[in-house]
Scaffold this active site. Sequence first.
Site, PDB file in Angstrom:
ATOM      1  N   THR A 124      -5.079  -3.933   0.098  1.00  0.00           N
ATOM      2  CA  THR A 124      -5.873  -2.625   1.231  1.00  0.00           C
ATOM      3  C   THR A 124      -6.339  -1.068   0.639  1.00  0.00           C
ATOM      4  OG1 THR A 124      -3.770  -1.666   0.348  1.00  0.00           O
ATOM      5  CG2 THR A 124      -3.074  -2.914   2.514  1.00  0.00           C
ATOM      6  N   ARG A 184      -7.344   9.356  -7.547  1.00  0.00           N
ATOM      7  CA  ARG A 184      -7.136   7.917  -7.855  1.00  0.00           C
ATOM      8  C   ARG A 184      -8.005   6.662  -7.485  1.00  0.00           C
ATOM      9  NH1 ARG A 184      -5.691   3.400  -4.303  1.00  0.00           N
ATOM     10  NH2 ARG A 184      -3.685   4.165  -3.959  1.00  0.00           N
ATOM     11  N   ARG A 240      -3.905   3.043 -13.168  1.00  0.00           N
ATOM     12  CA  ARG A 240      -4.100   3.971 -11.547  1.00  0.00           C
ATOM     13  C   ARG A 240      -4.822   4.830 -12.476  1.00  0.00           C
ATOM     14  NH1 ARG A 240      -1.688   3.047  -6.585  1.00  0.00           N
ATOM     15  NH2 ARG A 240      -2.130   0.904  -5.887  1.00  0.00           N
ATOM     16  N   GLU A 271       4.240   7.791  -0.733  1.00  0.00           N
ATOM     17  CA  GLU A 271       4.403   6.514   0.012  1.00  0.00           C
ATOM     18  C   GLU A 271       5.427   6.413   0.167  1.00  0.00           C
ATOM     19  OE1 GLU A 271       2.413   2.801  -0.190  1.00  0.00           O
ATOM     20  OE2 GLU A 271       1.905   3.383   1.569  1.00  0.00           O
ATOM     21  N   CYS A 277      -3.484  -4.860  -3.987  1.00  0.00           N
ATOM     22  CA  CYS A 277      -3.747  -4.687  -2.472  1.00  0.00           C
ATOM     23  C   CYS A 277      -5.060  -4.955  -1.834  1.00  0.00           C
ATOM     24  CB  CYS A 277      -2.966  -4.174  -2.532  1.00  0.00           C
ATOM     25  SG  CYS A 277      -2.470  -3.620  -0.819  1.00  0.00           S
ATOM     26  N   ARG A 307      -7.702   6.743  -3.725  1.00  0.00           N
ATOM     27  CA  ARG A 307      -7.172   7.497  -2.412  1.00  0.00           C
ATOM     28  C   ARG A 307      -7.664   9.059  -3.182  1.00  0.00           C
ATOM     29  NH1 ARG A 307      -2.514   9.337  -0.909  1.00  0.00           N
ATOM     30  NH2 ARG A 307      -1.170   9.369  -2.540  1.00  0.00           N
ATOM     31  N   ARG A 326       1.437  11.192   3.782  1.00  0.00           N
ATOM     32  CA  ARG A 326       2.438  10.593   3.200  1.00  0.00           C
ATOM     33  C   ARG A 326       3.751  12.313   2.581  1.00  0.00           C
ATOM     34  NH1 ARG A 326       0.093   6.340  -1.955  1.00  0.00           N
ATOM     35  NH2 ARG A 326      -0.762   4.650  -0.141  1.00  0.00           N
ATOM     36  N   GLU A 346       0.933  -1.031  -9.567  1.00  0.00           N
ATOM     37  CA  GLU A 346       0.484  -1.910  -8.571  1.00  0.00           C
ATOM     38  C   GLU A 346      -0.880  -2.420  -9.159  1.00  0.00           C
ATOM     39  OE1 GLU A 346       0.621  -1.447  -4.777  1.00  0.00           O
ATOM     40  OE2 GLU A 346      -1.565  -1.819  -4.264  1.00  0.00           O
TER      41      GLU A 346
END
Length: 461
Positions: free
Chosen positions: A373, A217, A327, A416, A371, A380, A411, A323
Amino acid sequence: CALPISATTMASASRMLRSLRLRSSSLSKAAAAATVAGLGAFSVNAVASCEPGLDSVVTRLEKVANRLEAIAEGGDYDTSVDAALLAKYSNSSDGYIASCISKICAAKVTNPSNITASLFSIKYFDSLSEAAQKALAMCINSGAQNADSGMGCYAMSPTDYDTYGPFFSRVIAAYHKVPRGSKHVTDWNLSGVEGLPEDGQLDLTKLGLPALSMRVRVGRNLSDFKLPGAMSAADRLRMEQKMCVAFEKLKQKFGGRYHSLTPGHPDHITNDEYNALVKGHKMFKDMSDDSYLADAGIASDWPVGRGCYVSGDGGFIIWVGEEDHLRIMCMNKGTVLNEVFDRLKTALDTVESIEGLKFAHSDTYGYVTSCPTNLGTGMRASVHMKCPNLTADGTDAACKAVCKPLGLSVRGLGGEHTPIGADGTVDISPSARFCISEAQIVTALYTGIKNLVAEEATAKK
Ligand code: ADP
Ligand code: CIR
């Protein structure tokens, strides 16, 4: 001497100067003046020295700009807590500021691994205008209200990373373990990537594994909307509507449908349908349950403007309103990782070619995500893999201990913060997203799985 100035060179020079101006605007006046004056002096010298190519001059200018910025900030960026400033903001009549600033300063002591708390500078905060203070407080509120955060902040607008550069550049460097000012480069080309098998195939059967559930993703945000933490309910609805126009085009090519959680939407789905999609790993969980996202404003207005497009064969999915605005992912049970990776690239190209869809992108940070990160690739790449020996105690503790030095995250089966599968199935993915290419991430997944297979075999003995 007359040097030919290419359009590309001019474009990167002006991009760099624009970014410097933005970054300077968040420094104190004196620091900004020193930076810009230093840059001006360097530019004159650089051009006078007649380097063979102007491209290299631009690269050097960027490096010097970063260095000068660091020097200019040096005296200004102090992460210690000044008692008078703490009292000033803790007693602010704005309750949001009072709570956010007092808590983030307290977390410096109670939770030093909260990156935002440890790198927050109340002096830098004090140097900002009232409007900028409010904007930065919104970015760090999640880490303030959730002291146990690892990262602790989210951008509210794609430009926040530059506007609040003195703070964000430090947070990004600390999390991603790269020098401040490192630039991300996007590259999906697998050829020549270290660790790639000679035939270019990331084939899991060669590692002795059966077909696994594979997923890649990327997080993407639309450049014409604020990031999810700062969106109003009306923004969320407008964005969903915009995506529904795009989904009509995708449906013509890939079939499938859009599933909306927005009450009254023509594609609205029932609770049972939503739960089935979550169980089938196609849709995201209820965000209002996540206090990190709730305190960032990212979960606000749930479930308005949220949904997912799923292609006819179920293998290409776009989440709307999690988020990140989007995505975008490909998923399949199979043995060759290239399959999901290549399919995602093709699907992404199609999405990007749809008129009116422009993804937020930064010359420094690559694809801009909420984010820090996820900055850079926003990627990912994961597999669901059985590790019964490393999870023999029913937890992921031993698996995480083995995976961390391998650069892998572990995970649970539902994503998560969810438990591992009863049979020891875990979700494995490379941890790096920034200053690594897309092609390197998927290859790192393959190499990581290979190493984990060996660790799992050793754990049996
Ligand atoms: P992300 O941050 O990548 O979106 P999450 O950890 O929130 O991931 O997981 C989102 C969903 O994707 C969850 O349902 C999770 O089980 C699913 N998922 C992740 N990787 C895989 C995979 N390799 N195969 C199947 N489902 C997956
Ligand atoms: C934290 O700081 O721990 C949370 N805000 C989550 C950080 C990890 N990022 C993410 O899930 N996108």
